[in-house]
Design a protein around this motif. Sequence first.
Motif, PDB file in Angstrom:
ATOM      1  N   LYS A 334       0.818  -1.218   0.000  1.00 45.61           N
ATOM      2  CA  LYS A 334       0.000   0.000   0.000  1.00 45.61           C
ATOM      3  C   LYS A 334       0.851   1.268   0.000  1.00 45.61           C
ATOM      4  O   LYS A 334       1.901   1.332   0.647  1.00 45.61           O
ATOM      5  N   THR A 335       0.358   2.288  -0.712  1.00 48.55           N
ATOM      6  CA  THR A 335       0.938   3.627  -0.600  1.00 48.55           C
ATOM      7  C   THR A 335       0.562   4.184   0.768  1.00 48.55           C
ATOM      8  O   THR A 335      -0.616   4.239   1.117  1.00 48.55           O
ATOM      9  N   PRO A 336       1.541   4.584   1.568  1.00 50.75           N
ATOM     10  CA  PRO A 336       1.229   5.035   2.928  1.00 50.75           C
ATOM     11  C   PRO A 336       0.539   6.398   2.966  1.00 50.75           C
ATOM     12  O   PRO A 336       0.685   7.213   2.058  1.00 50.75           O
ATOM     13  N   ILE A 337      -0.210   6.604   4.022  1.00 49.03           N
ATOM     14  CA  ILE A 337      -0.863   7.890   4.284  1.00 49.03           C
ATOM     15  C   ILE A 337       0.101   8.708   5.135  1.00 49.03           C
ATOM     16  O   ILE A 337       0.487   8.293   6.231  1.00 49.03           O
ATOM     17  N   LEU A 338       0.495   9.867   4.620  1.00 50.19           N
ATOM     18  CA  LEU A 338       1.530  10.632   5.313  1.00 50.19           C
ATOM     19  C   LEU A 338       1.473  12.109   4.954  1.00 50.19           C
ATOM     20  O   LEU A 338       0.786  12.516   4.015  1.00 50.19           O
ATOM     21  N   GLU A 339       2.189  12.886   5.719  1.00 49.34           N
ATOM     22  CA  GLU A 339       2.415  14.305   5.448  1.00 49.34           C
ATOM     23  C   GLU A 339       3.908  14.559   5.523  1.00 49.34           C
ATOM     24  O   GLU A 339       4.589  14.011   6.394  1.00 49.34           O
ATOM     25  N   SER A 340       4.422  15.377   4.620  1.00 48.99           N
ATOM     26  CA  SER A 340       5.850  15.681   4.644  1.00 48.99           C
ATOM     27  C   SER A 340       6.094  16.976   3.870  1.00 48.99           C
ATOM     28  O   SER A 340       5.149  17.708   3.552  1.00 48.99           O
ATOM     29  N   LYS A 341       7.337  17.228   3.574  1.00 47.32           N
ATOM     30  CA  LYS A 341       7.732  18.438   2.849  1.00 47.32           C
ATOM     31  C   LYS A 341       8.748  18.055   1.782  1.00 47.32           C
ATOM     32  O   LYS A 341       9.714  17.338   2.067  1.00 47.32           O
ATOM     33  N   VAL A 342       8.534  18.521   0.556  1.00 50.42           N
ATOM     34  CA  VAL A 342       9.425  18.191  -0.547  1.00 50.42           C
ATOM     35  C   VAL A 342      10.827  18.739  -0.251  1.00 50.42           C
ATOM     36  O   VAL A 342      10.989  19.902   0.116  1.00 50.42           O
ATOM     37  N   SER A 343      11.833  17.881  -0.385  1.00 51.22           N
ATOM     38  CA  SER A 343      13.197  18.303  -0.065  1.00 51.22           C
ATOM     39  C   SER A 343      14.064  18.500  -1.310  1.00 51.22           C
ATOM     40  O   SER A 343      14.790  19.487  -1.411  1.00 51.22           O
ATOM     41  N   ALA A 458       8.640  18.216 -12.106  1.00 58.40           N
ATOM     42  CA  ALA A 458       9.972  18.654 -11.669  1.00 58.40           C
ATOM     43  C   ALA A 458      10.166  20.148 -11.942  1.00 58.40           C
ATOM     44  O   ALA A 458      10.649  20.893 -11.085  1.00 58.40           O
ATOM     45  N   ALA A 459       9.792  20.576 -13.149  1.00 59.79           N
ATOM     46  CA  ALA A 459       9.922  21.991 -13.499  1.00 59.79           C
ATOM     47  C   ALA A 459       9.058  22.855 -12.591  1.00 59.79           C
ATOM     48  O   ALA A 459       9.464  23.938 -12.155  1.00 59.79           O
ATOM     49  N   TYR A 460       7.862  22.366 -12.288  1.00 62.46           N
ATOM     50  CA  TYR A 460       6.941  23.118 -11.421  1.00 62.46           C
ATOM     51  C   TYR A 460       7.528  23.271 -10.019  1.00 62.46           C
ATOM     52  O   TYR A 460       7.514  24.361  -9.437  1.00 62.46           O
ATOM     53  N   ILE A 461       8.050  22.196  -9.471  1.00 61.20           N
ATOM     54  CA  ILE A 461       8.576  22.219  -8.106  1.00 61.20           C
ATOM     55  C   ILE A 461       9.864  23.035  -8.012  1.00 61.20           C
ATOM     56  O   ILE A 461      10.063  23.792  -7.063  1.00 61.20           O
ATOM     57  N   ILE A 522      21.646  14.048 -10.916  1.00 59.77           N
ATOM     58  CA  ILE A 522      21.748  15.440 -10.460  1.00 59.77           C
ATOM     59  C   ILE A 522      20.708  15.644  -9.362  1.00 59.77           C
ATOM     60  O   ILE A 522      19.516  15.390  -9.561  1.00 59.77           O
ATOM     61  N   VAL A 523      21.148  16.089  -8.207  1.00 57.92           N
ATOM     62  CA  VAL A 523      20.260  16.334  -7.074  1.00 57.92           C
ATOM     63  C   VAL A 523      20.078  17.837  -6.916  1.00 57.92           C
ATOM     64  O   VAL A 523      21.050  18.572  -6.724  1.00 57.92           O
ATOM     65  N   LEU A 524      18.847  18.284  -7.004  1.00 56.25           N
ATOM     66  CA  LEU A 524      18.529  19.713  -6.951  1.00 56.25           C
ATOM     67  C   LEU A 524      17.655  20.011  -5.732  1.00 56.25           C
ATOM     68  O   LEU A 524      16.571  19.450  -5.589  1.00 56.25           O
ATOM     69  N   LYS A 525      18.148  20.881  -4.885  1.00 48.58           N
ATOM     70  CA  LYS A 525      17.394  21.244  -3.691  1.00 48.58           C
ATOM     71  C   LYS A 525      16.207  22.120  -4.075  1.00 48.58           C
ATOM     72  O   LYS A 525      16.297  22.984  -4.946  1.00 48.58           O
ATOM     73  N   VAL A 526      15.083  21.909  -3.417  1.00 47.97           N
ATOM     74  CA  VAL A 526      13.873  22.683  -3.685  1.00 47.97           C
ATOM     75  C   VAL A 526      13.866  23.898  -2.764  1.00 47.97           C
ATOM     76  O   VAL A 526      13.912  23.762  -1.531  1.00 47.97           O
ATOM     77  N   LYS A 527      13.803  25.073  -3.357  1.00 46.70           N
ATOM     78  CA  LYS A 527      13.907  26.303  -2.559  1.00 46.70           C
ATOM     79  C   LYS A 527      12.577  26.703  -1.924  1.00 46.70           C
ATOM     80  O   LYS A 527      12.539  27.341  -0.871  1.00 46.70           O
ATOM     81  N   ASP A 528      11.450  26.344  -2.576  1.00 45.42           N
ATOM     82  CA  ASP A 528      10.137  26.721  -2.043  1.00 45.42           C
ATOM     83  C   ASP A 528       9.671  25.718  -0.991  1.00 45.42           C
ATOM     84  O   ASP A 528      10.032  24.540  -1.035  1.00 45.42           O
TER      85      ASP A 528
END
Length: 565
Positions: A334-343, A458-461, A522-528
């Motif tokens: 199952k896909t878990p039910i969770l809350e988090s923040k995009v890193s 990816a472009a949106y984030i 390539i690992v890109l940090k999300v600024k927002d």
Amino acid sequence: MNKFYYILLLIVLVGCKKNHSKNDASVASFLDIDLFEKKIIKIDSTIINGFSNENLKNFYKKYNFETVWKSESQRELIINQLLDSEKEGLQAKDYQVNTLKLIEENYSKLADSTLVQYDILLTINLQNYISDVGRGKIKPKDVYRDWDLKLNDLDVNKIITDGIENNDLNTQIENCKPQHIIYKKLKNALQILREFPQDSIEMVEVKDKIVLGKKNRAVYTIKKKLIYWHDLKHQDTITSIYDAETQKAIKIFQKRHGLNPDGVIGKSTIEALNYSKSQRMEQVIANLERWRWFSRDFGKHYLLINIPDYKLVAIKDNDTTQIQRIVVGKDSRKTPILESKVSNVNLNPNWTVPPTILREDIYPEAIKDKGVFRKKGLKIIDKYNNEVNPYSWTLADAGKYRYVQNPGKNNSLGSMKINFPNRFTVYLHDTNHRDYFDFTKRSLSSGCVRLEKPLEMAAYILNDTTKWSLKRIKDTTDIGYYKKLIKEKEKKLAIKNAKLLAKNPALVIEPYEFPKPELKTIVLKVKDDILIHQLYWTAWENNGVLQFREDIYCADHAVFAKLRY
């Protein structure tokens, strides 16, 4: 606790103050008209401390162990709120409403000791109701293993005392309920369902699919069900022919149940048609409870995933900015039910196979055929970061290694993945199975969420059109782009060498071989600050039209059963 209720009810029925004479009654009505509104009775603290309820003890400690509900309007407000619990998908009987109403009707006749018990009974049930409607009646982890949401903070006593002191108890109680639009739509859905008549239509049973123009005895029953659910207009004469009007109704029914609206009556459509009114009400009630567990504040910018609807929406400042179809985990993973923040966003990710997939998929295949590692593009890496020959692999040593897929078109993560902290090691990602998005039922992954338009996400984030436009992201994740660059460099070098040889034919030019093009991670940090909410709900309403989705993880019944039994 029930014993307390029964004793109190017995006291009310047989232990009221003796009847006064007519003169006493007239005096009481003249002198005590305000007394019953303002009379405060001291409570023996040992009575309160006899309860194991800490909230109750703290509440009456704040009020110096005195009765609180001296106002008739406040008592009526509490009883009315408890009656309205039915609108929230709860049961008024769980809050002893009938007992409270009967005691209230005899309030003016009650002895002081009974008034004390009544005051306590009001407080206990109000506290229980606020807790239930504010953060849920049952504990999520009693029904969900794959669950990682922070429980909502709720200070029950503060809500009550603020309501008393500010004379807005009703507002305080309403504010503690979920304010999400979907929760409100679920309440509307419950009310709509309650207005449907009791259904007594038999179950539909068919062996084969029914297509337009066919005659089948089951169509007669299907039409009755469609009429019942208002998808088909009432007909004076119902036939067993699957006609165009019925097909149109079937498409409407299919669409609002998340099915492919192809008008063909197959297994999934029959299963949805066979749900009764009571079953749909149970489904809505389970979803109301679930929404009481979810965060009260989703943030200003977030990705909201509804697992059974196979859909992701991006919301920023209350506007929908992205909508994508998704693939979610199968029932066994199952896909878990969770809350988090995009890193961060990974372009051209390599894939380290997680333990569950190794144990359940890879190892059993490798025992039969060690060539499976190369077939799947997997490298076996030891603790010294050296590659291990797959034909020397043994199950006994399997746990010593990492199993990695390099970036490429056959990589299970596709061209991109979006990371966010969670204890399940899941993420959003691309896929090498693009055909899955053509399916209506997309519970097909091993737990992670696969995106229909991963590079657009990816472009949106990343939200950086200067450095990471959609075009650059596409180029960066396309091996063909790098091959083209190498060819251009080879062409330029050939032209340069030709010019040198034209000037000096005797010149010896050493051949130069450009490196083989490859995709690099390539690992890109999300600024927002972008939150992610992976949630699960299977019912709601849209403009008065009921919407249902298949309960792919069989979660609704488990919640409803805990609520009611």
